[in-house]
Every structure is written in C-alpha cells, then in structure tokens.
Design a protein around this motif. Structure first.
Motif, PDB file in Angstrom:
ATOM      1  N   THR A 135       0.836  -1.194   0.000  1.00  0.00           N
ATOM      2  CA  THR A 135       0.000   0.000   0.000  1.00  0.00           C
ATOM      3  C   THR A 135       0.874   1.249   0.000  1.00  0.00           C
ATOM      4  N   ILE A 136       0.271   2.365  -0.399  1.00  0.00           N
ATOM      5  CA  ILE A 136       1.013   3.604  -0.603  1.00  0.00           C
ATOM      6  C   ILE A 136       0.564   4.672   0.405  1.00  0.00           C
ATOM      7  N   GLY A 137       1.527   5.447   0.890  1.00  0.00           N
ATOM      8  CA  GLY A 137       1.226   6.615   1.707  1.00  0.00           C
ATOM      9  C   GLY A 137       1.260   6.406   3.204  1.00  0.00           C
ATOM     10  N   ASP A 138       1.405   5.165   3.662  1.00  0.00           N
ATOM     11  CA  ASP A 138       1.357   4.900   5.106  1.00  0.00           C
ATOM     12  C   ASP A 138       2.481   5.613   5.857  1.00  0.00           C
ATOM     13  N   ALA A 139       3.676   5.599   5.301  1.00  0.00           N
ATOM     14  CA  ALA A 139       4.812   6.218   5.991  1.00  0.00           C
ATOM     15  C   ALA A 139       4.634   7.728   6.101  1.00  0.00           C
ATOM     16  N   ALA A 140       4.172   8.354   5.011  1.00  0.00           N
ATOM     17  CA  ALA A 140       3.933   9.802   5.047  1.00  0.00           C
ATOM     18  C   ALA A 140       2.886  10.139   6.098  1.00  0.00           C
ATOM     19  N   ALA A 141       1.860   9.300   6.189  1.00  0.00           N
ATOM     20  CA  ALA A 141       0.833   9.516   7.208  1.00  0.00           C
ATOM     21  C   ALA A 141       1.399   9.296   8.605  1.00  0.00           C
ATOM     22  N   GLY A 142       2.299   8.323   8.745  1.00  0.00           N
ATOM     23  CA  GLY A 142       2.915   8.073  10.044  1.00  0.00           C
ATOM     24  C   GLY A 142       3.718   9.258  10.525  1.00  0.00           C
ATOM     25  N   LEU A 143       4.445   9.906   9.614  1.00  0.00           N
ATOM     26  CA  LEU A 143       5.194  11.102   9.988  1.00  0.00           C
ATOM     27  C   LEU A 143       4.244  12.221  10.404  1.00  0.00           C
ATOM     28  N   LEU A 186      -4.566   1.771  -0.969  1.00  0.00           N
ATOM     29  CA  LEU A 186      -4.426   2.468   0.302  1.00  0.00           C
ATOM     30  C   LEU A 186      -4.867   1.549   1.429  1.00  0.00           C
ATOM     31  N   SER A 187      -4.180   1.627   2.561  1.00  0.00           N
ATOM     32  CA  SER A 187      -4.546   0.809   3.719  1.00  0.00           C
ATOM     33  C   SER A 187      -5.736   1.429   4.448  1.00  0.00           C
ATOM     34  N   ALA A 194      -0.584  11.411  -0.120  1.00  0.00           N
ATOM     35  CA  ALA A 194      -0.127  10.030  -0.031  1.00  0.00           C
ATOM     36  C   ALA A 194       0.661   9.624  -1.276  1.00  0.00           C
ATOM     37  N   PHE A 195       0.252  10.136  -2.438  1.00  0.00           N
ATOM     38  CA  PHE A 195       0.940   9.790  -3.678  1.00  0.00           C
ATOM     39  C   PHE A 195       2.357  10.354  -3.726  1.00  0.00           C
TER      40      PHE A 195
END
Length: 324
Positions: free
Chosen positions: A162-170, A242-243, A260-261
């Motif tokens: 899935t895409i964008g999880d790390a950016a959301a985590g930050l 996306l997750s 996320a992209f």
C-alpha cells in the motif's frame, strides 16, 4: 562513546555483527567480497541525517533497522539478493550507552531476519547532527538486473503493498490533531520500519521490464522510470492501493490522498510488466501473501498523468520528496 572508546565500541558491539570470512571480524582495513559464480555485485548507499530523515526521539533500534532496510529496498528494486553491508556512523556526543546498545541490537535483529552480515565501515563522534550512512552489497545473475530503462509501451504498472502509510505516520508524529490509536500505531510503524521487498525483487527477474522502489514518492519515482525508459505513464488515482489506516487518516483530515501519492518513504516496489505476465504475477502475489496492484499503463510520449474515475486529469502539485 568517549567513555567506552572507539575500538572498544567496535569490538563489543559491531565486531559480533561481522563474520570472519568476508568481514574478517572487523580486524582489517577492508572487507573481502566475491559474488557467487555467474553473478555480479550490486551496490547501493543511503544516508540518514538527524532532523532531516529521522526525528530526534525515534527509537535507536528501529532507526538502525530503517537505515539498513532502505538500502535493502534498493537491492530489491534491482532484483538482487542482499549479502552484506558497510556502516558509517557519526554518533552525536549526547548519545548514551543505551542509545548505542539499542542501535547495535536493531542491526543484529535485521541481520538475522535478512541473512546478511556487517562487512566493515567507520565510527566517529560529532557534536551533531547524527549521521547514519549504509552501503549495502548484493548480487544478481549477470545480465539479469532489473533496471529503470526497460519499460515498454503497453506495459502494466504495478505497485506492491500500500502507498502513503509512511507519510501519514510522519504526520501522526508531528501533527497536533490525533488519530485513532490503533490506526496511528500502524502508520507510525510503517514510517519507522519499512518492509523491503527482498523476496519479491528477485522473483520479478524475467517478469518485470523496469522497476524502482518508492522512496521519494509514487509519482516522482514513476517519473524516474518514464524518463529513463523514454515513455509516459497513465495512473488511475482510484486504483492506487491504500490501507484502512491511511484512509482513516485522510477521512480525519490528517493528509489528502494526493499527499499520499507524493509523500515518499513507502519502500514498496513499483514495476512495469507486459500484459501476458498478469496471471503469473497474480500467482506470485498469492504465494508471497503480498498484494501486487495494477495502477496504470505505460504509453508513448513522456511524463506521468494521474486521472480520476471519470478519466479527468488530476493536477499533482507535489509529486515527491526532493533534497534540493
């Protein structure tokens, strides 16, 4: 570090991470590396700087693992199997023994998980910021490395996971608005601990025509493939996987889908493959228990275009991360 001394630090914490064959137990000036017969060496390096690539309170063990894993992700994108790594570590004067011990323990955990060894490196002290630089070494059969330059018109475009999880985590770690704790924990984990697709990468050799890992951002990294291959890409925004955790973050206004992209730090594999490979890739995804999602198609011309479900173009203001 000053109390322990550089050579005691190496002997106590880092020499046990090295083997006595290639790494020579860290007792010599350099390491020895010989790829297996019929293979070529693949080398990659990444540098993490405190305050730029990681937060001051990131746990040292997870930080060590992230520093190693972002390099393993590069090897995976080339279809290579990891063999070992070099570590250059500039430790801040303020670092405690517990921090250094935790850092070494993180490396030990990932060496066991990914079956690699420390080959050498350098350790210094600094007033700050701290710097971690790792060079990973892998191998791939001669002439079989996955490159960015092989994408062909008509190829499907795939992404793993899935895409964008790390950016959301930050965002979770730095924003004032709070997310559901269970979703927040998932996203923070994805930011701090990438999952390099070291099994998928070698399995794509002979199937994928081009590949890259998603480090700077999905759109930016796809554009790297397009530029190197001399092609264009058309991506369906609604097809990008996306997750549930990031969908919750988007619903709560923590970030947008377009963020996320372009957020980066996903370390999923983005690759192109001919249409006739679809069935094989579906079976591979099932065998690895890892989603491989077709998100678009390679075309002529140049650039990356993202469209909505109705086929209308979507403007991407921030396609990815850049240092400069």
């Amino acid at each position: 570090m000053g109390r322990r001394g550089e050579f005691n630090l190496i002997a106590q914490l880092f020499a046990p991470l090295s083997d006595k064959h290639q790494g020579l137990g860290l007792t010599d000036d350099a390491a020895l590396f010989v790829p297996r017969a019929g293979h070529t060496a693949v080398l990659t390096t990444d540098t993490l700087v405190a305050g730029v690539h990681f937060l001051p309170d990131d746990p040292p063990g997870e930080l060590a693992r992230k520093a190693l894993r972002v390099n393993l992700s590069d090897l995976a994108a080339m279809g290579a199997t990891p063999r070992g790594y070099l570590l250059n570590l500039a430790i801040q004067d303020s670092a405690t023994d517990d921090w250094i011990n935790g850092f070494a323990a993180g490396l030990a955990a990932d060496q066991h998980e990914f079956d690699i060894t420390l080959l050498g490196g350098d350790t210094v002290r600094t007033p700050g910021p701290g710097v971690i630089s790792i060079t990973a070494i892998g191998e791939v059969r001669v002439g079989r490395a996955l490159l960015r330059s092989g994408a062909k018109v008509g190829d499907d475009i795939y992404v793993s996971g899935t895409i964008g999880d790390a950016a959301a985590g930050l965002r979770v770690l730095t924003a004032t608005n709070k997310l559901n704790p269970s979703h927040a924990a998932i996203l923070i984990d994805r930011y701090r601990l990438p999952r390099p697709r070291t099994t998928l990468g070698p399995a794509l050799v002979g199937l994928a025509t081009a590949a890259i890992d998603v480090s700077d951002g999905l759109i930016a990294d796809l554009n790297h493939i397009c530029q190197t291959s001399g092609v264009s890409a058309l991506v369906g925004a609604d097809k990008v996987p996306l997750s549930p955790a990031i969908e919750a973050a988007i619903a709560d206004g923590l970030l947008t889908k377009l963020d996320a992209f372009g957020g980066g730090d996903d370390y999923e594999l983005l690759f192109c493959a001919p249409r006739e490979a679809r069935d094989v890739l579906n079976r591979l995804a099932a065998r690895l228990a890892l989603p491989l999602t077709a998100i678009g198609e390679i075309g002529p011309s140049s650039g990356v275009q993202v469209i909505d479900h109705a086929g209308a173009a979507i403007k991407i203001d921030r396609p990815g991360y850049t240092h400069f």
